[in-house]
Design a protein around this motif. Structure first.
Motif, short mmCIF file in Angstrom:
data_model
loop_
_atom_site.label_atom_id
_atom_site.label_comp_id
_atom_site.label_asym_id
_atom_site.label_seq_id
_atom_site.Cartn_x
_atom_site.Cartn_y
_atom_site.Cartn_z
N ARG A 253 0.48 7.19 -5.87
CA ARG A 253 -0.79 7.06 -6.90
C ARG A 253 -1.66 7.03 -6.99
NH1 ARG A 253 3.66 3.85 -6.61
NH2 ARG A 253 5.47 4.88 -8.81
N LEU A 254 -2.44 7.00 -5.48
CA LEU A 254 -3.71 6.92 -4.96
C LEU A 254 -4.78 8.09 -5.01
CD1 LEU A 254 -4.04 3.88 -2.12
CD2 LEU A 254 -3.82 3.50 -4.86
N ALA A 255 -5.76 8.30 -6.28
CA ALA A 255 -6.18 9.94 -5.89
C ALA A 255 -7.26 9.63 -5.02
CB ALA A 255 -7.01 10.18 -7.54
N PRO A 256 -7.79 10.81 -4.83
CA PRO A 256 -8.94 10.62 -3.36
C PRO A 256 -9.99 10.07 -3.72
CG PRO A 256 -8.15 12.54 -3.72
CD PRO A 256 -7.49 11.94 -4.78
N GLY A 257 -10.72 9.40 -3.33
CA GLY A 257 -11.78 8.50 -3.67
C GLY A 257 -11.85 6.62 -4.08
N THR A 258 -10.22 6.94 -4.45
CA THR A 258 -9.76 5.38 -4.19
C THR A 258 -10.30 4.45 -3.48
OG1 THR A 258 -7.93 6.12 -6.29
CG2 THR A 258 -7.56 4.49 -5.40
N LEU A 259 -11.18 3.20 -3.88
CA LEU A 259 -10.83 2.40 -3.19
C LEU A 259 -10.12 1.39 -3.06
CD1 LEU A 259 -14.26 1.01 -3.50
CD2 LEU A 259 -13.25 2.25 -2.76
N VAL A 260 -9.61 0.85 -1.52
CA VAL A 260 -8.34 0.04 -1.12
C VAL A 260 -8.97 -1.16 -0.54
CG1 VAL A 260 -6.53 -0.85 -0.93
CG2 VAL A 260 -6.27 1.28 -1.30
N ILE B 146 -12.50 -2.51 3.29
CA ILE B 146 -12.41 -1.93 2.21
C ILE B 146 -12.51 -0.51 2.75
CG2 ILE B 146 -14.30 -1.33 0.56
CD1 ILE B 146 -16.35 -3.13 0.99
N SER B 147 -11.23 0.11 2.17
CA SER B 147 -10.70 1.94 2.58
C SER B 147 -11.03 3.04 1.81
CB SER B 147 -9.64 1.37 3.06
OG SER B 147 -9.63 0.26 4.62
N CYS B 148 -11.37 3.60 1.75
CA CYS B 148 -11.43 4.79 0.74
C CYS B 148 -10.37 5.79 1.10
CB CYS B 148 -12.98 5.30 1.07
SG CYS B 148 -13.25 7.07 -0.18
N ARG B 149 -9.82 6.27 -0.01
CA ARG B 149 -8.91 7.06 0.06
C ARG B 149 -9.35 8.56 -0.01
NH1 ARG B 149 -4.04 8.05 2.34
NH2 ARG B 149 -2.34 8.88 0.81
N LEU C 243 0.29 -1.22 0.14
CA LEU C 243 -0.10 -0.33 0.04
C LEU C 243 1.21 1.32 0.12
CD1 LEU C 243 -2.87 1.82 0.35
CD2 LEU C 243 -2.68 1.14 2.65
N ARG C 244 1.93 2.04 0.61
CA ARG C 244 3.09 2.42 0.92
C ARG C 244 3.87 2.72 -0.52
NH1 ARG C 244 3.57 4.38 5.84
NH2 ARG C 244 4.28 6.12 4.34
N VAL C 245 3.72 1.71 -1.34
CA VAL C 245 4.49 1.80 -2.64
C VAL C 245 3.27 2.32 -3.69
CG1 VAL C 245 5.08 0.29 -4.92
CG2 VAL C 245 6.39 -0.34 -1.87
N LEU C 246 1.76 2.09 -3.52
CA LEU C 246 0.88 2.34 -4.31
C LEU C 246 0.69 4.12 -3.99
CD1 LEU C 246 -0.84 -0.27 -4.72
CD2 LEU C 246 0.30 0.06 -6.67
N GLU C 247 0.35 4.17 -2.89
CA GLU C 247 -0.10 5.53 -2.30
C GLU C 247 0.35 6.82 -3.37
OE1 GLU C 247 -1.27 4.86 2.73
OE2 GLU C 247 1.18 5.56 2.03
N VAL D 292 -4.79 1.85 8.36
CA VAL D 292 -6.12 2.33 7.29
C VAL D 292 -7.17 2.50 7.93
CG1 VAL D 292 -5.42 0.86 5.54
CG2 VAL D 292 -6.70 -0.02 7.14
N ARG D 293 -7.54 2.00 9.63
CA ARG D 293 -8.54 2.39 10.45
C ARG D 293 -7.80 3.70 11.30
NH1 ARG D 293 -9.88 -3.49 12.79
NH2 ARG D 293 -10.56 -4.51 10.64
N ASP D 294 -6.69 4.17 10.91
CA ASP D 294 -6.10 5.56 11.92
C ASP D 294 -6.67 6.91 10.68
OD1 ASP D 294 -4.95 7.62 12.71
OD2 ASP D 294 -3.23 6.89 13.53
N PRO D 295 -7.88 7.92 11.42
CA PRO D 295 -8.25 8.42 9.86
C PRO D 295 -6.78 9.63 9.66
CG PRO D 295 -9.41 8.25 12.19
CD PRO D 295 -8.75 7.62 12.56
N ALA D 296 -5.73 9.08 10.39
CA ALA D 296 -4.75 10.23 10.41
C ALA D 296 -4.33 9.86 8.93
CB ALA D 296 -3.50 10.84 11.47
N ASN D 297 -4.18 9.24 8.26
CA ASN D 297 -3.17 7.80 7.88
C ASN D 297 -4.13 8.70 5.95
OD1 ASN D 297 -0.77 7.50 8.96
ND2 ASN D 297 -2.69 5.47 9.56
N GLY D 298 -5.27 9.14 6.91
CA GLY D 298 -6.20 9.54 5.40
C GLY D 298 -7.11 8.72 4.74
#
Length: 217
Positions: free
Chosen positions: A169-176, A213-216, A163-167, A193-199
């Motif tokens: 390239r993740l636009a807002p709204g991207t589902l992971v 299911i995590s939304c960027r 995930l950190r490698v891909l971050e 991903v459950r920590d809101p501080a990480n976006g």
């Protein structure tokens, strides 16, 4: 012949039936395996040891992935962990039915990669799938386009590093989507991903061993 839902194409349906049946047989072998010894191996050693073992997404999970990709309509779906290609077929069927996009998937085992490529060709979905063979931390680092949807279903302790490698390239709204989230090795990823501080805004979906299911944001 064109199908409203590519999952109904007999080539795809038969391939999924065949592979899910094989995966059910492998569950018995896995139950008798020395999982502690397996866990102590490196990722490359595990890939070699499990080169003939199915470790797929569940059918319910696959259908959920199909629906999510249909709804999101991403230009690029990125999958960490092809295995024999069960989850990839669900993702690629959704891309085909959207009429746009492609699936970029990754596999460490050469044997599994070869088998998956044969299945992709047999199902007629190979034209929307790019399989990157090798270490995903290296192959995905070279991805030169945004990832519009991400499935993490490889070795569990690598979910967060991938995930950190891909971050970038993740636009807002991207589902992971992370699969098998009840497994202990997924804990660092879930904490992240459950920590809101990480976006991310994250929710668990109760299918098989759980999907996160995590939304960027």
């Amino acid at each position: 012949m064109t199908y409203a839902n590519t999952l109904a194409d007999p080539r795809v349906a038969h391939a999924l039936d065949r592979m899910f049946a094989a995966a059910d047989r492998d569950k018995e072998a896995l139950a008798a395996a020395d999982l502690d010894a397996f866990a102590a191996m490196t990722a490359h050693e595990r890939a070699d040891a499990a080169s003939d073992v199915y470790m797929p997404v569940s059918e319910a999970g696959g259908r959920l992935l199909y629906s999510l990709v249909r709804a999101v309509r991403p230009s690029t779906v990125v999958e960490f962990g092809t295995s024999f290609g069960i989850s990839t077929l669900f993702l690629a069927a959704a891309v085909r039915d959207n009429g746009t996009g492609r699936v970029v998937t990754t596999e460490l085992s050469p044997d599994k990669a070869a088998a998956a490529r044969r299945t992709f060709a047999e199902t007629g979905l190979d034209d929307v799938i790019t399989l990157l063979e090798g270490d995903a931390l290296e192959t995905l680092a070279a991805l030169d386009e945004p990832a519009g949807f991400v499935l993490l279903d490889g070795w569990k302790e690598l979910y967060l590093p991938v995930l950190r490698v891909l971050e970038p390239r993740l636009a807002p709204g991207t589902l992971v989507v992370g699969d098998d989230v009840t497994m202990p090795d997924v804990a660092p990823y879930l904490e992240y991903v459950r920590d809101p501080a990480n976006g991310y805004h994250s929710a668990t979906f109760p299918v098989e061993d759980g999907m996160e299911i995590s939304c960027r944001l």
